[in-house]
Structures are given as structure tokens and as C-alpha cells.
Write a protein that holds these residues in place. Structure first.
Motif, PDB file in Angstrom:
ATOM      1  N   UNK A  35      27.568  94.323  18.751  1.00 29.64           N
ATOM      2  CA  UNK A  35      26.331  94.131  19.524  1.00 29.64           C
ATOM      3  C   UNK A  35      26.537  93.027  20.562  1.00 29.64           C
ATOM      4  N   UNK A  36      27.217  91.967  20.175  1.00 31.54           N
ATOM      5  CA  UNK A  36      27.473  90.844  21.086  1.00 31.54           C
ATOM      6  C   UNK A  36      28.305  91.308  22.278  1.00 31.54           C
ATOM      7  N   UNK A  37      29.259  92.203  22.048  1.00 28.99           N
ATOM      8  CA  UNK A  37      30.097  92.664  23.159  1.00 28.99           C
ATOM      9  C   UNK A  37      29.278  93.435  24.186  1.00 28.99           C
ATOM     10  N   UNK A  38      28.276  94.169  23.731  1.00 30.24           N
ATOM     11  CA  UNK A  38      27.421  94.897  24.679  1.00 30.24           C
ATOM     12  C   UNK A  38      26.646  93.933  25.564  1.00 30.24           C
ATOM     13  N   UNK A  39      26.053  92.951  24.958  1.00 24.26           N
ATOM     14  CA  UNK A  39      25.269  91.976  25.728  1.00 24.26           C
ATOM     15  C   UNK A  39      26.188  91.198  26.667  1.00 24.26           C
ATOM     16  N   UNK A  40      27.323  90.740  26.165  1.00 23.85           N
ATOM     17  CA  UNK A  40      28.271  89.974  26.987  1.00 23.85           C
ATOM     18  C   UNK A  40      28.801  90.801  28.160  1.00 23.85           C
ATOM     19  N   UNK A  41      29.072  92.072  27.923  1.00 25.09           N
ATOM     20  CA  UNK A  41      29.576  92.933  28.998  1.00 25.09           C
ATOM     21  C   UNK A  41      28.531  93.094  30.088  1.00 25.09           C
ATOM     22  N   UNK A  42      27.294  93.302  29.711  1.00 25.17           N
ATOM     23  CA  UNK A  42      26.236  93.445  30.708  1.00 25.17           C
ATOM     24  C   UNK A  42      26.017  92.155  31.492  1.00 25.17           C
ATOM     25  N   UNK A  43      26.131  91.030  30.812  1.00 22.12           N
ATOM     26  CA  UNK A  43      26.019  89.739  31.519  1.00 22.12           C
ATOM     27  C   UNK A  43      27.175  89.598  32.496  1.00 22.12           C
ATOM     28  N   UNK A  44      28.371  89.945  32.060  1.00 16.03           N
ATOM     29  CA  UNK A  44      29.550  89.850  32.913  1.00 16.03           C
ATOM     30  C   UNK A  44      29.444  90.751  34.143  1.00 16.03           C
ATOM     31  N   UNK A  45      28.950  91.970  33.948  1.00 17.61           N
ATOM     32  CA  UNK A  45      28.825  92.915  35.056  1.00 17.61           C
ATOM     33  C   UNK A  45      27.544  92.710  35.865  1.00 17.61           C
ATOM     34  N   UNK A  46      26.649  91.896  35.324  1.00 19.54           N
ATOM     35  CA  UNK A  46      25.348  91.644  35.960  1.00 19.54           C
ATOM     36  C   UNK A  46      24.585  92.938  36.203  1.00 19.54           C
ATOM     37  N   UNK A  47      24.722  93.867  35.234  1.00 19.48           N
ATOM     38  CA  UNK A  47      23.992  95.130  35.312  1.00 19.48           C
ATOM     39  C   UNK A  47      23.991  95.785  33.933  1.00 19.48           C
ATOM     40  N   UNK A  92      25.124  98.161  31.144  1.00 23.42           N
ATOM     41  CA  UNK A  92      26.366  98.820  30.740  1.00 23.42           C
ATOM     42  C   UNK A  92      26.076  99.651  29.492  1.00 23.42           C
ATOM     43  N   UNK A  93      26.948 100.578  29.212  1.00 21.34           N
ATOM     44  CA  UNK A  93      26.742 101.542  28.120  1.00 21.34           C
ATOM     45  C   UNK A  93      26.374 100.860  26.806  1.00 21.34           C
ATOM     46  N   UNK A  94      25.308 101.342  26.186  1.00 20.18           N
ATOM     47  CA  UNK A  94      24.915 100.866  24.867  1.00 20.18           C
ATOM     48  C   UNK A  94      24.033  99.636  24.846  1.00 20.18           C
ATOM     49  N   UNK A  95      23.718  99.078  25.997  1.00 15.23           N
ATOM     50  CA  UNK A  95      22.971  97.815  26.027  1.00 15.23           C
ATOM     51  C   UNK A  95      21.581  97.930  25.405  1.00 15.23           C
ATOM     52  N   UNK A  96      20.908  99.030  25.617  1.00 17.97           N
ATOM     53  CA  UNK A  96      19.527  99.145  25.124  1.00 17.97           C
ATOM     54  C   UNK A  96      19.482  99.250  23.607  1.00 17.97           C
ATOM     55  N   UNK A  97      20.271 100.140  23.041  1.00 17.18           N
ATOM     56  CA  UNK A  97      20.180 100.368  21.594  1.00 17.18           C
ATOM     57  C   UNK A  97      21.003  99.390  20.762  1.00 17.18           C
ATOM     58  N   UNK A  98      21.914  98.646  21.387  1.00 17.72           N
ATOM     59  CA  UNK A  98      22.698  97.681  20.593  1.00 17.72           C
ATOM     60  C   UNK A  98      21.790  96.655  19.918  1.00 17.72           C
ATOM     61  N   UNK A  99      20.965  95.913  20.670  1.00 14.94           N
ATOM     62  CA  UNK A  99      20.122  94.928  19.994  1.00 14.94           C
ATOM     63  C   UNK A  99      18.884  95.527  19.324  1.00 14.94           C
ATOM     64  N   UNK A 100      18.408  96.672  19.831  1.00 20.88           N
ATOM     65  CA  UNK A 100      17.155  97.228  19.311  1.00 20.88           C
ATOM     66  C   UNK A 100      17.338  98.180  18.133  1.00 20.88           C
ATOM     67  N   UNK A 101      18.510  98.786  17.996  1.00 14.96           N
ATOM     68  CA  UNK A 101      18.734  99.759  16.921  1.00 14.96           C
ATOM     69  C   UNK A 101      19.950  99.377  16.066  1.00 14.96           C
ATOM     70  N   UNK A 102      21.098  99.132  16.722  1.00 18.47           N
ATOM     71  CA  UNK A 102      22.333  98.863  15.972  1.00 18.47           C
ATOM     72  C   UNK A 102      22.228  97.561  15.184  1.00 18.47           C
ATOM     73  N   UNK A 103      21.756  96.510  15.824  1.00 20.72           N
ATOM     74  CA  UNK A 103      21.668  95.222  15.123  1.00 20.72           C
ATOM     75  C   UNK A 103      20.731  95.291  13.911  1.00 20.72           C
ATOM     76  N   UNK A 104      19.520  95.832  14.045  1.00 19.21           N
ATOM     77  CA  UNK A 104      18.675  95.936  12.842  1.00 19.21           C
ATOM     78  C   UNK A 104      19.297  96.800  11.744  1.00 19.21           C
TER      79      UNK A 104
END
Length: 196
Positions: free
Chosen positions: A92-104, A106-118
Motif C-alpha cells: 500500500x505504501x508503494x502505491x502512495x509513494x509512487x503517486x507522490x513521486x509521479x505527482x499524479x 498511478x495504478x492502484x492508488x484508489x483501492x490501495x488505502x481504501x480496500x487493500x489496507x483494511x
């Protein structure tokens, strides 16, 4: 094994369901993210087709599903289950970090913290309640396992789809290689296009 659902069995099902929802998002959005990565790296070699994305994720599903079945059967003591659980949670952290790095997005960003993490937290909490909490070594093993498995899944998918494409091009009537070369040129051009 009893047919009555146990906490670990429910947690393993929740983990697999969360992974499945999350990876449906990834399957549809990873090709666009791979084009962003290709533009950043300056190479089309990392571009992933929609077919490759779906096949690679299906291969990963075999790993995650097997781990969840083993976790359920062993009451969460399977090293594979523990590694996959810890790896998915850390992923989950890699998804958030990748989106921060790309400033947009990126794949999986929505469901990583909202579905995968729980989903991962439900499974983690069940292990803790059963007296067998995840350890840092589970996270290290899980991160290494999932990273290597993702690379291998994409490699297998790319090779398999390339083989299928070459078999299909061999069945065409002889055209001097025009159709096959046009297909390769079109794929290369599509891979290097970046989203606007």
C-alpha cells in the motif's frame, strides 16, 4: 478441518477479496502508469499492454489465492500466508509513494488505502488475536516475495503473449512480413506515446 468458519478463515477470505478488488483497478490502469514510467525512464521496454497486465495479475492471483488457502488451513501459521499478508500491507505504501513521486494518479492508488489496507489489517489483527502476530521478518520476506513474483509474472506474461502473437503471425498468408512488421511498429509507437 471443521466446516465452521474460523476467524483466520474469514480473515484470509477478506484478504483475498481486498486483493481482488485492488487488482481489478490495477489491471485496468497499469498500462497507463507503465507509459508514464516509460516516459520518465526514456524507454518503451517497461510499457505493459492491457493483455499483459491482466495475465500478470492473474498469475499473481494464483500466489495470493494459494497463500490465503494455506493461511486458512494452518490458522495463519503458514510462512507463505504471513509473507503475502505482510507484503500486501506494505505494498500500500508503494502505491502512495509512487503517486507522490509521479505527482499524479498511478495504478492502484484508489483501492490501495481504501480496500487493500483494511483487508490486510483484518488479517493482521486476526493473527495478533490468535497469539501469532506478524513480525518484521514477515514484512521483509513478503516484500521480497511480492516484488520478485510481480517481475516474474510480467516476464512470463510478456513471453507468453509474444509467443502467441508470433504463432498468429505465422498462420497468415505470406505477405513479405508487412503485417508483422506493421504490428511491431504500431506497438512500439503506442508504447512510447505518453498520456496528455
Amino acid at each position: 478441518m471443521s466446516s465452521k468458519p474460523t476467524g483466520t478463515r474469514i480473515a484470509a477470505v477478506a484478504l483475498f477479496a481486498a486483493w481482488l478488488v485492488h487488482d481489478v483497478e490495477e489491471a485496468f490502469t497499469f498500462p497507463a502508469t507503465s507509459r508514464l514510467l516509460a516516459a520518465r525512464l526514456g524507454t518503451g521496454r517497461v510499457v505493459v499492454s492491457p493483455s499483459q497486465s491482466v495475465l500478470a495479475i492473474a498469475l499473481m492471483g494464483v500466489l495470493v489465492g494459494t497463500a490465503c488457502v494455506r493461511g486458512s488451513r494452518t490458522q495463519g501459521k503458514s510462512r507463505l500466508y504471513r509473507a503475502v499478508l505482510a507484503g500486501l500491507e506494505a505494498h500500500v505504501v508503494t502505491h502512495v509513494a509512487t503517486s507522490i513521486s509521479f505527482k499524479s494518479y498511478t495504478a492502484g492508488l484508489i483501492t490501495a488505502p481504501l480496500v487493500m489496507l483494511p483487508g490486510a489489517r483484518v488479517a493482521r489483527d486476526e493473527l495478533r488475536r490468535s497469539g501469532s502476530p506478524l513480525l518484521p521478518s514477515d514484512t521483509v520476506r513478503g516484500g521480497a516475495l511480492l516484488f520478485a513474483s510481480a517481475i516474474v509474472s510480467h516476464l512470463i506474461s510478456r513471453l507468453f503473449l509474444g509467443f502467441i502473437a508470433s504463432c498468429g503471425s505465422q498462420r497468415r498468408p505470406h505477405d513479405g512480413g508487412f503485417a508483422r512488421n506493421s504490428l511491431v511498429t504500431r506497438r512500439t509507437n503506442e508504447q512510447m506515446e505518453t498520456p496528455k
